[in-house]
Design a protein around this motif. Structure first.
Motif, PDB file in Angstrom:
ATOM      1  N   PHE A  30      44.155  39.826  32.936  1.00 45.05           N
ATOM      2  CA  PHE A  30      45.031  40.638  32.094  1.00 45.05           C
ATOM      3  C   PHE A  30      46.137  41.263  32.918  1.00 45.05           C
ATOM      4  O   PHE A  30      45.962  41.582  34.089  1.00 45.05           O
ATOM      5  CB  PHE A  30      44.235  41.716  31.351  1.00 45.05           C
ATOM      6  N   GLY A  31      47.304  41.389  32.250  1.00 45.08           N
ATOM      7  CA  GLY A  31      48.451  42.003  32.888  1.00 45.08           C
ATOM      8  C   GLY A  31      49.002  41.152  34.013  1.00 45.08           C
ATOM      9  O   GLY A  31      48.840  39.943  34.057  1.00 45.08           O
ATOM     10  N   VAL A  65      50.396  46.125  35.562  1.00 44.22           N
ATOM     11  CA  VAL A  65      50.533  45.405  36.817  1.00 44.22           C
ATOM     12  C   VAL A  65      49.745  46.148  37.887  1.00 44.22           C
ATOM     13  O   VAL A  65      49.513  47.347  37.767  1.00 44.22           O
ATOM     14  CB  VAL A  65      52.028  45.250  37.198  1.00 44.22           C
ATOM     15  N   ASN A  66      49.297  45.437  38.925  1.00 40.74           N
ATOM     16  CA  ASN A  66      48.519  46.036  40.018  1.00 40.74           C
ATOM     17  C   ASN A  66      47.251  46.703  39.499  1.00 40.74           C
ATOM     18  O   ASN A  66      47.016  47.885  39.724  1.00 40.74           O
ATOM     19  CB  ASN A  66      49.369  47.048  40.784  1.00 40.74           C
ATOM     20  N   ILE A  67      46.435  45.961  38.816  1.00 42.01           N
ATOM     21  CA  ILE A  67      45.296  46.495  38.071  1.00 42.01           C
ATOM     22  C   ILE A  67      44.003  46.370  38.879  1.00 42.01           C
ATOM     23  O   ILE A  67      43.773  45.375  39.554  1.00 42.01           O
ATOM     24  CB  ILE A  67      45.147  45.725  36.752  1.00 42.01           C
ATOM     25  N   THR A  68      43.159  47.377  38.767  1.00 48.53           N
ATOM     26  CA  THR A  68      41.810  47.327  39.320  1.00 48.53           C
ATOM     27  C   THR A  68      40.843  47.207  38.154  1.00 48.53           C
ATOM     28  O   THR A  68      40.994  47.872  37.133  1.00 48.53           O
ATOM     29  CB  THR A  68      41.496  48.621  40.110  1.00 48.53           C
ATOM     30  N   SER A  69      39.844  46.340  38.286  1.00 50.18           N
ATOM     31  CA  SER A  69      38.872  46.167  37.199  1.00 50.18           C
ATOM     32  C   SER A  69      37.461  46.237  37.768  1.00 50.18           C
ATOM     33  O   SER A  69      37.234  46.004  38.952  1.00 50.18           O
ATOM     34  CB  SER A  69      39.095  44.831  36.498  1.00 50.18           C
ATOM     35  N   VAL A  70      36.514  46.575  36.904  1.00 52.79           N
ATOM     36  CA  VAL A  70      35.102  46.655  37.282  1.00 52.79           C
ATOM     37  C   VAL A  70      34.266  45.965  36.208  1.00 52.79           C
ATOM     38  O   VAL A  70      34.660  45.884  35.055  1.00 52.79           O
ATOM     39  CB  VAL A  70      34.625  48.111  37.455  1.00 52.79           C
ATOM     40  N   LEU A  71      33.101  45.491  36.598  1.00 54.16           N
ATOM     41  CA  LEU A  71      32.165  44.897  35.652  1.00 54.16           C
ATOM     42  C   LEU A  71      31.266  45.993  35.116  1.00 54.16           C
ATOM     43  O   LEU A  71      30.638  46.727  35.873  1.00 54.16           O
ATOM     44  CB  LEU A  71      31.311  43.814  36.342  1.00 54.16           C
ATOM     45  N   LEU A  72      31.189  46.129  33.803  1.00 57.68           N
ATOM     46  CA  LEU A  72      30.338  47.126  33.165  1.00 57.68           C
ATOM     47  C   LEU A  72      29.096  46.460  32.601  1.00 57.68           C
ATOM     48  O   LEU A  72      29.153  45.339  32.084  1.00 57.68           O
ATOM     49  CB  LEU A  72      31.095  47.844  32.043  1.00 57.68           C
ATOM     50  N   ASP A  73      27.983  47.129  32.691  1.00 56.02           N
ATOM     51  CA  ASP A  73      26.733  46.639  32.117  1.00 56.02           C
ATOM     52  C   ASP A  73      26.851  46.626  30.606  1.00 56.02           C
ATOM     53  O   ASP A  73      27.375  47.572  30.007  1.00 56.02           O
ATOM     54  CB  ASP A  73      25.582  47.548  32.566  1.00 56.02           C
TER      55      ASP A  73
END
Length: 75
Positions: A30-31, A65-73
């Motif tokens: 995304f983005g 832009v310049n995105i941080t993502s995490v995996l959620l349970d």
């Protein structure tokens, strides 16, 4: 065997985007910046490893832009 395997490439070059795996095993990007959106893109792309295919997801509400993502349970 352990190792990397090349699969179908993302349909359009993109950089500075977010990437995450969703609960059903698909990968969401995304983005970011691509040829159409040089100041951040609202686009999302979905990769399905079961079919080795990319599809377009819903656009984001704003360009990112310049995105941080995490995996959620998912529980």
């Amino acid at each position: 065997s352990d190792g990397w395997t090349a699969e179908t490439s993302i349909p359009a070059a993109v950089r500075l985007h977010g990437v995450g795996r969703v609960g059903d095993g698909k990968v969401l990007t995304f983005g970011g910046i691509d040829a159409t959106y040089t100041a951040g893109s609202p686009r999302t792309r979905v990769y399905n490893p079961a079919t080795d295919a990319w599809s377009w997801g819903y656009d984001l509400m704003r360009r990112m832009v310049n995105i941080t993502s995490v995996l959620l349970d998912d529980e």
